[in-house]
Scaffold this motif. Structure first.
Motif: not given
Length: 307
Positions: A176-179, A214-221
């Motif tokens: 899971i990518p982090l920002p 964030l979601d499991f794809n790394g997108n920041v909510i």
């Protein structure tokens, strides 16, 4: 939880690398627990609520701490069980000071090196992950979570730019990518039913945001910028203390130099903001704050002399 009506005290000395002593506890009154009430009623009230920027915050003046007492374990615990961890294979051996997490049927142990997975009865199963700098490898783990229902183990390494995901058989599944990079002492919570993770990043000169959902794809909510709540300069924080009230509310406190005057915050996912709940005044040492369902425990840390 009922409204807290008093602030109480305990003191504990531990002679290890650091000398720790717990300074105080906030106790919430429960009419059905006369034994518990009888214990707390022997102490003076040393804190009160103040309105700060529209928020009701419990303020404790450390100069009012005058009493000390041994704390019976049944004040905080309903039951205690002891599990002897298997140490027959060499890879099952663990060092002092490791972090331990549990689920209904499993025990996980982590810090330096691979994550170690045991059955709840102490039987060693396997190591998860390996030491190194390649894909799925790490040296030091800041945090780990086990999702027994979905058979997934989530590992947050130090200096990480991603969360590593394994199954319970030790197979590497995904990342899971982090920002931004998480340094020492990061924490995370999982919301598997939503495919989301909450990550708390210790504050340092390189970091920008304190919290990400964030979601499991790394997108920041959503996220919280550190400077909105920590205006003083923090060179480096040693980590984050975190407690979960519910799926929506989480308490958190930085462990860093000068933190004795910082707020214990409660984070609301729905509102995406931090609300101050507790602060200590007239105290200068580093502190930990343990936010329990019915108590706060404030513990100070001192470097032990070699003499």
């Amino acid at each position: 939880m009922n409204i807290c009506n008093s602030l109480k005290i305990r003191r504990l000395f531990v002679n290890l690398v650091f000398v720790f002593y717990a300074l105080l506890i906030v106790s919430c009154k429960n009419e059905s627990q006369t034994t518990v009430d009888g214990f707390w009623n022997q102490f003076d009230v040393i804190a009160s609520y103040e309105i700060i920027n529209g928020d009701s915050v419990l303020i404790c003046d450390a100069e009012n701490v005058k009493q000390a007492s041994s704390l019976p374990w049944n004040i905080l615990l309903k039951s205690v069980s002891f599990v002897k961890l298997d140490n027959s294979p060499e890879e099952a051996l663990i060092e002092f000071g490791k972090c331990i997490i549990t689920t209904e049927n499993y025990i996980g142990v982590h810090e330096i090196g691979p994550f170690k997975l045991f059955k709840r009865d102490g039987t060693f199963l396997r190591q998860i992950g390996s030491v190194g700098q390649g894909p799925g490898e790490f040296t030091y783990l800041c945090d780990a979570k086990m999702d027994e229902q979905n058979r997934r183990i989530y590992l947050l390494p130090m200096l990480a730019t991603q969360i590593l995901v394994y199954d319970f058989n030790g197979n590497f599944v995904s990342t899971i990518p982090l920002p931004e990079r998480v340094l020492y002492g990061g924490k995370m919570l999982l919301y598997p039913e939503l495919n989301q993770a909450l990550v708390i990043n210790p504050i340092n000169k390189e970091s920008k945001d304190y919290i990400w959902l964030l979601d499991f794809n790394g997108n920041v909510i959503q996220k919280v910028n550190a400077k909105e709540y920590y205006t003083r300069e923090i060179g480096f924080s040693e980590g984050v203390m975190m407690n979960t009230y519910s799926q929506d509310r989480v308490s958190m406190f930085l462990f860093c130099n000068g933190n004795s005057s910082d707020f214990l915050y409660e984070y609301s996912l729905k509102e995406n903001k931090l609300t101050p709940k507790l602060r200590i005044k007239n105290f200068n040492d580093w502190i930990f704050i343990y936010d329990l369902p019915n108590q706060y425990i404030i513990e100070t840390a001192h470097i032990a002399s070699s003499d």
